[in-house]
Design a protein around this motif. Structure first.
Motif, PDB file in Angstrom:
ATOM      1  N   THR A 168      41.910 -13.668  32.516  1.00 45.58           N
ATOM      2  CA  THR A 168      42.388 -12.331  32.871  1.00 45.58           C
ATOM      3  C   THR A 168      43.613 -11.952  32.058  1.00 45.58           C
ATOM      4  O   THR A 168      43.706 -10.834  31.534  1.00 45.58           O
ATOM      5  CB  THR A 168      42.716 -12.255  34.371  1.00 45.58           C
ATOM      6  OG1 THR A 168      41.555 -12.597  35.131  1.00 45.58           O
ATOM      7  CG2 THR A 168      43.169 -10.856  34.763  1.00 45.58           C
ATOM      8  N   ALA A 169      44.558 -12.885  31.933  1.00 47.47           N
ATOM      9  CA  ALA A 169      45.760 -12.616  31.142  1.00 47.47           C
ATOM     10  C   ALA A 169      45.415 -12.406  29.674  1.00 47.47           C
ATOM     11  O   ALA A 169      46.026 -11.571  28.993  1.00 47.47           O
ATOM     12  CB  ALA A 169      46.754 -13.758  31.292  1.00 47.47           C
ATOM     13  N   HIS A 175      43.069  -5.769  25.926  1.00 46.44           N
ATOM     14  CA  HIS A 175      43.045  -4.383  26.384  1.00 46.44           C
ATOM     15  C   HIS A 175      44.269  -3.621  25.886  1.00 46.44           C
ATOM     16  O   HIS A 175      44.178  -2.448  25.510  1.00 46.44           O
ATOM     17  CB  HIS A 175      42.983  -4.350  27.918  1.00 46.44           C
ATOM     18  CG  HIS A 175      42.932  -2.965  28.490  1.00 46.44           C
ATOM     19  ND1 HIS A 175      44.063  -2.291  28.887  1.00 46.44           N
ATOM     20  CD2 HIS A 175      41.881  -2.129  28.740  1.00 46.44           C
ATOM     21  CE1 HIS A 175      43.720  -1.102  29.359  1.00 46.44           C
ATOM     22  NE2 HIS A 175      42.413  -0.980  29.271  1.00 46.44           N
ATOM     23  N   GLY A 176      45.438  -4.278  25.885  1.00 43.63           N
ATOM     24  CA  GLY A 176      46.637  -3.624  25.399  1.00 43.63           C
ATOM     25  C   GLY A 176      46.557  -3.271  23.926  1.00 43.63           C
ATOM     26  O   GLY A 176      47.119  -2.265  23.486  1.00 43.63           O
ATOM     27  N   ALA A 177      45.854  -4.103  23.154  1.00 41.59           N
ATOM     28  CA  ALA A 177      45.710  -3.845  21.724  1.00 41.59           C
ATOM     29  C   ALA A 177      44.688  -2.756  21.435  1.00 41.59           C
ATOM     30  O   ALA A 177      44.766  -2.086  20.398  1.00 41.59           O
ATOM     31  CB  ALA A 177      45.314  -5.125  20.997  1.00 41.59           C
ATOM     32  N   VAL A 184      35.607  -2.825  25.080  1.00 37.94           N
ATOM     33  CA  VAL A 184      36.649  -3.345  25.963  1.00 37.94           C
ATOM     34  C   VAL A 184      36.608  -2.619  27.309  1.00 37.94           C
ATOM     35  O   VAL A 184      36.664  -3.241  28.377  1.00 37.94           O
ATOM     36  CB  VAL A 184      38.035  -3.200  25.310  1.00 37.94           C
ATOM     37  CG1 VAL A 184      39.139  -3.563  26.293  1.00 37.94           C
ATOM     38  CG2 VAL A 184      38.136  -4.091  24.067  1.00 37.94           C
ATOM     39  N   ARG A 185      36.495  -1.311  27.266  1.00 37.52           N
ATOM     40  CA  ARG A 185      36.468  -0.531  28.506  1.00 37.52           C
ATOM     41  C   ARG A 185      35.205  -0.824  29.313  1.00 37.52           C
ATOM     42  O   ARG A 185      35.254  -0.896  30.550  1.00 37.52           O
ATOM     43  CB  ARG A 185      36.551   0.965  28.180  1.00 37.52           C
ATOM     44  CG  ARG A 185      37.886   1.376  27.576  1.00 37.52           C
ATOM     45  CD  ARG A 185      37.915   2.831  27.184  1.00 37.52           C
ATOM     46  NE  ARG A 185      37.806   3.711  28.343  1.00 37.52           N
ATOM     47  CZ  ARG A 185      37.791   5.027  28.259  1.00 37.52           C
ATOM     48  NH1 ARG A 185      37.882   5.638  27.085  1.00 37.52           N
ATOM     49  NH2 ARG A 185      37.701   5.760  29.347  1.00 37.52           N
ATOM     50  N   VAL A 207      50.044 -11.231  31.026  1.00 31.92           N
ATOM     51  CA  VAL A 207      49.595 -11.153  29.638  1.00 31.92           C
ATOM     52  C   VAL A 207      49.870 -12.486  28.954  1.00 31.92           C
ATOM     53  O   VAL A 207      51.004 -12.965  28.948  1.00 31.92           O
ATOM     54  CB  VAL A 207      50.327 -10.038  28.859  1.00 31.92           C
ATOM     55  CG1 VAL A 207      49.821  -9.978  27.423  1.00 31.92           C
ATOM     56  CG2 VAL A 207      50.147  -8.693  29.539  1.00 31.92           C
ATOM     57  N   ARG A 208      48.823 -13.079  28.389  1.00 29.16           N
ATOM     58  CA  ARG A 208      49.010 -14.306  27.626  1.00 29.16           C
ATOM     59  C   ARG A 208      47.777 -14.563  26.775  1.00 29.16           C
ATOM     60  O   ARG A 208      46.655 -14.509  27.264  1.00 29.16           O
ATOM     61  CB  ARG A 208      49.252 -15.511  28.542  1.00 29.16           C
ATOM     62  CG  ARG A 208      49.653 -16.760  27.780  1.00 29.16           C
ATOM     63  CD  ARG A 208      50.007 -17.909  28.692  1.00 29.16           C
ATOM     64  NE  ARG A 208      48.869 -18.366  29.471  1.00 29.16           N
ATOM     65  CZ  ARG A 208      48.811 -19.560  30.050  1.00 29.16           C
ATOM     66  NH1 ARG A 208      49.827 -20.389  29.957  1.00 29.16           N
ATOM     67  NH2 ARG A 208      47.754 -19.914  30.742  1.00 29.16           N
TER      68      ARG A 208
END
Length: 270
Positions: A168-169, A175-177, A184-185, A207-208
């Motif tokens: 998930t992280a 998703h942030g990128a 992705v969506r 986030v990781r």
């Protein structure tokens, strides 16, 4: 609320006053830090920080973002995610076309007969694998969908909760990128609709990226495999990752991988 504001609010709630060097007290009505406390520690006005969270301030400086990352105790991946949400880091150009794996990369992977290797796409799709990698993860699957929507994943991952947090992280970073990428969506909406557990973890905004930390997989044919993973960006295809798994030489896991390779070769010949 903007994605930036949503992220700031979620991470603020996960920092305790003690971690920030502030007195706690028993009459606090919010989890984590108050907005005013974040603003004070970051060296900005409370009104400015409130505007950031509410989406009324959309162009914070890198200096302000770095200060907020320090206050919110963000690691390197989470800090980069914060900068991306604020538009301070250019996002890679996305074409929306079907992802393909470089044939030369496939040849390199096939030469590794003792290490499972896979190529992940921009939404955690398994785009390619060598024989051992395919025996472990299967080309055409998606890591996020498999972990949360395939019942077999609960036994395949020795520590499923940890695997769920990790994937998930990692997907939050992807998703942030590329938040507007259609694939992705699609994956995000699919898993959100099918898994309440994923929805709960997604709301944490952890986030990781992939790390080399050990993991234990329980393969139905060869049993437990204690593996480490190394992840590399594929420069010829931005957004793709080459992930190579390896075991301690001479260990039971190395023997298990050798047996798995033999079984995969037998199936291929058949």
């Amino acid at each position: 609320m903007t994605p930036l504001g949503e992220y700031l609010r979620a991470r603020r709630a996960r920092v305790t006053p003690a971690e920030a060097g502030l007195p706690g007290g028993s009459r606090r009505r919010v989890p984590g830090l108050r907005r005013e406390e974040v603003a004070l520690l970051a060296g900005v006005s409370a009104d400015y920080y409130v505007r950031l969270e509410q989406g009324r301030e959309r162009n914070p400086s890198v200096q302000v973002l770095d200060a907020l990352a320090d206050v919110l105790r963000l690691g390197d991946d989470a800090r980069t995610h914060l900068l991306q949400l604020a538009g301070a880091v250019p996002r890679p150009r996305r074409t929306g076309t079907r992802e393909r794996v470089d044939p030369q990369l496939r040849m390199l992977m096939d030469a590794w007969d003792a290490q499972p290797a896979i190529v992940l796409g921009r939404a955690y799709d398994v785009l390619a694998a060598n024989a051992l990698g395919d025996a472990l993860f299967r080309v055409g699957t998606n890591l996020l969908v498999t972990v949360f929507c395939d019942p077999a994943a609960r036994t395949f991952h020795h520590d499923w909760e940890r695997a769920a947090h990790t994937v998930t992280a990692g997907f939050r970073q992807l998703h942030g990128a590329a938040p507007d990428d259609p694939r992705v969506r699609a994956v995000l909406n699919d898993v959100l609709a099918r898994s309440p557990e994923f929805a709960r973890l997604w709301a944490r905004h952890d986030v990781r990226g992939k790390t080399a930390e050990p993991k234990i997989l329980v393969h139905p044919q060869v049993g437990e495999l204690a593996l480490r993973a190394e992840s590399f960006d594929v420069r010829s295809a931005p957004g793709q990752q080459l992930v190579v798994y390896h075991a301690e030489p001479g260990s039971p896991t190395a023997q298990g991988l050798a047996l798995l390779g033999t079984l995969a070769a037998t199936r291929a010949r058949a």
